[in-house]
Write a protein that holds these residues in place. Structure first.
Motif, PDB file in Angstrom:
ATOM      1  N   SER A   1       0.830  -1.193   0.000  1.00 40.18           N
ATOM      2  CA  SER A   1       0.000   0.000   0.000  1.00 40.18           C
ATOM      3  C   SER A   1       0.875   1.257   0.000  1.00 40.18           C
ATOM      4  O   SER A   1       1.890   1.309  -0.683  1.00 40.18           O
ATOM      5  N   MET A   2       0.519   2.274   0.768  1.00 42.71           N
ATOM      6  CA  MET A   2       1.299   3.502   0.748  1.00 42.71           C
ATOM      7  C   MET A   2       2.702   3.279   1.312  1.00 42.71           C
ATOM      8  O   MET A   2       3.639   4.005   0.967  1.00 42.71           O
ATOM      9  N   GLY A   3       2.864   2.272   2.155  1.00 42.57           N
ATOM     10  CA  GLY A   3       4.205   1.928   2.615  1.00 42.57           C
ATOM     11  C   GLY A   3       5.104   1.490   1.478  1.00 42.57           C
ATOM     12  O   GLY A   3       6.323   1.705   1.505  1.00 42.57           O
ATOM     13  N   ALA A   4       4.514   0.879   0.427  1.00 43.26           N
ATOM     14  CA  ALA A   4       5.282   0.472  -0.739  1.00 43.26           C
ATOM     15  C   ALA A   4       5.745   1.690  -1.535  1.00 43.26           C
ATOM     16  O   ALA A   4       6.834   1.677  -2.124  1.00 43.26           O
ATOM     17  N   VAL A   5       4.927   2.738  -1.577  1.00 42.88           N
ATOM     18  CA  VAL A   5       5.336   3.968  -2.256  1.00 42.88           C
ATOM     19  C   VAL A   5       6.530   4.577  -1.527  1.00 42.88           C
ATOM     20  O   VAL A   5       7.516   5.002  -2.155  1.00 42.88           O
ATOM     21  N   ILE A   6       6.463   4.628  -0.201  1.00 36.55           N
ATOM     22  CA  ILE A   6       7.583   5.135   0.587  1.00 36.55           C
ATOM     23  C   ILE A   6       8.825   4.283   0.349  1.00 36.55           C
ATOM     24  O   ILE A   6       9.936   4.800   0.124  1.00 36.55           O
ATOM     25  N   ALA A   7       8.661   2.968   0.381  1.00 35.08           N
ATOM     26  CA  ALA A   7       9.788   2.063   0.171  1.00 35.08           C
ATOM     27  C   ALA A   7      10.406   2.250  -1.205  1.00 35.08           C
ATOM     28  O   ALA A   7      11.637   2.230  -1.355  1.00 35.08           O
ATOM     29  N   ALA A   8       9.561   2.437  -2.226  1.00 36.03           N
ATOM     30  CA  ALA A   8      10.076   2.623  -3.581  1.00 36.03           C
ATOM     31  C   ALA A   8      10.895   3.901  -3.689  1.00 36.03           C
ATOM     32  O   ALA A   8      11.943   3.931  -4.351  1.00 36.03           O
ATOM     33  N   GLY A   9      10.433   4.973  -3.048  1.00 32.32           N
ATOM     34  CA  GLY A   9      11.201   6.208  -3.053  1.00 32.32           C
ATOM     35  C   GLY A   9      12.555   6.037  -2.390  1.00 32.32           C
ATOM     36  O   GLY A   9      13.592   6.474  -2.906  1.00 32.32           O
ATOM     37  N   LEU A  10      12.569   5.380  -1.229  1.00 34.42           N
ATOM     38  CA  LEU A  10      13.829   5.137  -0.532  1.00 34.42           C
ATOM     39  C   LEU A  10      14.730   4.203  -1.328  1.00 34.42           C
ATOM     40  O   LEU A  10      15.942   4.422  -1.429  1.00 34.42           O
ATOM     41  N   ALA A  11      14.139   3.148  -1.903  1.00 34.86           N
ATOM     42  CA  ALA A  11      14.923   2.180  -2.664  1.00 34.86           C
ATOM     43  C   ALA A  11      15.499   2.803  -3.927  1.00 34.86           C
ATOM     44  O   ALA A  11      16.516   2.324  -4.453  1.00 34.86           O
ATOM     45  N   ALA A  12      14.863   3.862  -4.426  1.00 39.22           N
ATOM     46  CA  ALA A  12      15.372   4.568  -5.601  1.00 39.22           C
ATOM     47  C   ALA A  12      16.526   5.494  -5.256  1.00 39.22           C
ATOM     48  O   ALA A  12      17.158   6.059  -6.154  1.00 39.22           O
ATOM     49  N   GLY A  13      16.787   5.672  -3.966  1.00 37.22           N
ATOM     50  CA  GLY A  13      17.916   6.491  -3.543  1.00 37.22           C
ATOM     51  C   GLY A  13      17.562   7.872  -3.049  1.00 37.22           C
ATOM     52  O   GLY A  13      18.456   8.678  -2.783  1.00 37.22           O
ATOM     53  N   ILE A  14      16.263   8.165  -2.883  1.00 35.48           N
ATOM     54  CA  ILE A  14      15.882   9.477  -2.363  1.00 35.48           C
ATOM     55  C   ILE A  14      16.135   9.516  -0.863  1.00 35.48           C
ATOM     56  O   ILE A  14      15.726   8.612  -0.127  1.00 35.48           O
ATOM     57  N   ASP A  15      16.798  10.546  -0.400  1.00 32.84           N
ATOM     58  CA  ASP A  15      17.038  10.731   1.028  1.00 32.84           C
ATOM     59  C   ASP A  15      15.707  10.881   1.759  1.00 32.84           C
ATOM     60  O   ASP A  15      14.752  11.460   1.228  1.00 32.84           O
ATOM     61  N   HIS A  16      15.652  10.368   2.999  1.00 28.99           N
ATOM     62  CA  HIS A  16      14.379  10.396   3.732  1.00 28.99           C
ATOM     63  C   HIS A  16      13.883  11.817   3.963  1.00 28.99           C
ATOM     64  O   HIS A  16      12.670  12.071   3.967  1.00 28.99           O
ATOM     65  N   ARG A  17      14.797  12.772   4.106  1.00 29.17           N
ATOM     66  CA  ARG A  17      14.357  14.164   4.294  1.00 29.17           C
ATOM     67  C   ARG A  17      13.723  14.712   3.020  1.00 29.17           C
ATOM     68  O   ARG A  17      12.685  15.373   3.051  1.00 29.17           O
ATOM     69  N   MET A  18      14.373  14.447   1.889  1.00 30.12           N
ATOM     70  CA  MET A  18      13.830  14.929   0.621  1.00 30.12           C
ATOM     71  C   MET A  18      12.498  14.259   0.311  1.00 30.12           C
ATOM     72  O   MET A  18      11.564  14.908  -0.187  1.00 30.12           O
ATOM     73  N   LEU A  19      12.394  12.973   0.617  1.00 26.50           N
ATOM     74  CA  LEU A  19      11.146  12.269   0.344  1.00 26.50           C
ATOM     75  C   LEU A  19      10.021  12.813   1.214  1.00 26.50           C
ATOM     76  O   LEU A  19       8.873  12.929   0.763  1.00 26.50           O
ATOM     77  N   LEU A  20      10.329  13.188   2.441  1.00 27.50           N
ATOM     78  CA  LEU A  20       9.313  13.786   3.308  1.00 27.50           C
ATOM     79  C   LEU A  20       8.857  15.128   2.734  1.00 27.50           C
ATOM     80  O   LEU A  20       7.661  15.455   2.775  1.00 27.50           O
ATOM     81  N   GLU A  21       9.792  15.905   2.182  1.00 24.65           N
ATOM     82  CA  GLU A  21       9.411  17.173   1.567  1.00 24.65           C
ATOM     83  C   GLU A  21       8.469  16.934   0.389  1.00 24.65           C
ATOM     84  O   GLU A  21       7.468  17.641   0.221  1.00 24.65           O
TER      85      GLU A  21
END
Length: 292
Positions: free
Chosen positions: A41-61
């Motif tokens: 679900s939405m956790g998979a979207v978060i995981a995909a962003g992190l797995a793609a190399g986006i920093d957690h701070r940037m992904l939160l923004e």
């Protein structure tokens, strides 16, 4: 702390999954690096962003910006009686996922990701990505978020697919199928029997009844999956991270920064409880990890 790898399991939970970003920050500070992600679900979207190399701070923004655009705020706009196909329009959500995740194929991700999806016609749990089938990444992520009533099914290889949370909002069943050998960290912001009362969201009574029923079923399933994992000696040790969760918070996008902080502090507390000895640099051990 000595670097150590883990399998990171991320639950669904709508806006509450911003907590996964705080938890990821705490894991990085503790020297724990995900060797793979298993998410739904939405956790998979978060995981995909992190797995793609986006920093957690940037992904939160990016996540908070998407929330400010009102992707889910007007969630009852398409409501047209009992014959409406869904309460949410899928195209704005897909555009939001594309904004959050720069990759378009699982092979482009820097860290392996497995996403759970459900075949709505058979109830079968389907796995995509590492250890599962291949399909366009954005299609799979949208399918994994397609909770019935809110989103219409997403076709994948001719199958009508929906939210992986229907078979496990915390996808431990998916992780068990992959026969992972690393220690497992599971971050859970889905419905739980421990969830406290939240503010009413003003949804129509039928929608509220759906949410309450779905939440109860998901909470019971998570409890059963946790018990099964902990009772199976052949499975890797599990560190369970449970930030404080309130009911009726799935669409409260204005609180995502707060959720991220909640995830950070909950993960830090869980990691501290699993350390072999306070103040040492020793990696997490199976024994301490298993004391969950």
């Amino acid at each position: 702390m000595t670097a150590s790898v883990v399998t990171l399991v991320l639950s669904g939970g709508g806006a509450k999954t911003a907590a996964h970003l705080g938890a990821s920050r705490a894991l990085a500070e503790a020297g724990l690096a995900p060797a793979r992600y298993v998410a739904t679900s939405m956790g998979a979207v978060i995981a995909a962003g992190l797995a793609a190399g986006i920093d957690h701070r940037m992904l939160l923004e990016r996540l908070t910006e998407v929330g400010r655009r009102g992707i889910v705020r007007d969630r009852l706009a398409p409501l047209a009686g009992l014959f409406a196909g869904a309460l949410l329009r899928p195209r704005p959500f897909r555009r939001a996922v594309e904004t959050l995740v720069p990759a378009r194929r699982f092979a482009e991700l820097r860290v392996p990701l497995t996403v759970s999806v459900v075949d709505l016609d058979t109830g079968e749990l389907l796995l995509y990505g590492a250890g599962g089938e291949d399909a366009p990444l954005i299609d799979v992520l949208c399918a994994s978020c397609a909770l019935p009533l809110y989103f219409p099914p997403v076709p994948l290889a001719g199958r009508r697919c929906g939210d992986g949370g229907l078979r496990g909002v915390l996808p431990l069943e998916a992780a068990a199928r992959l026969a992972v050998t690393e220690n497992v960290v599971a971050v859970d912001v889905g419905p739980g029997l421990d969830a406290v009362g939240g503010e009413p969201v003003g949804s129509p009574p039928l929608v509220r009844a759906h949410d309450e029923a779905m939440g109860t079923l998901m909470a019971a399933h998570t409890a059963a999956q946790l018990a099964a994992w902990r009772g199976s000696p052949e499975r890797p040790p599990l560190l369970y991270v449970r930030p404080g969760v309130k009911r009726n918070a799935t669409f409260q996008v204005e609180r995502m920064r707060r959720y991220a902080e909640d995830g950070y502090h909950a993960a830090r507390a869980a990691i501290a409880g699993a350390l072999p000895a306070a103040g040492t640099d020793a990696p997490l051990t199976g024994t301490s990890f298993g004391a969950n």
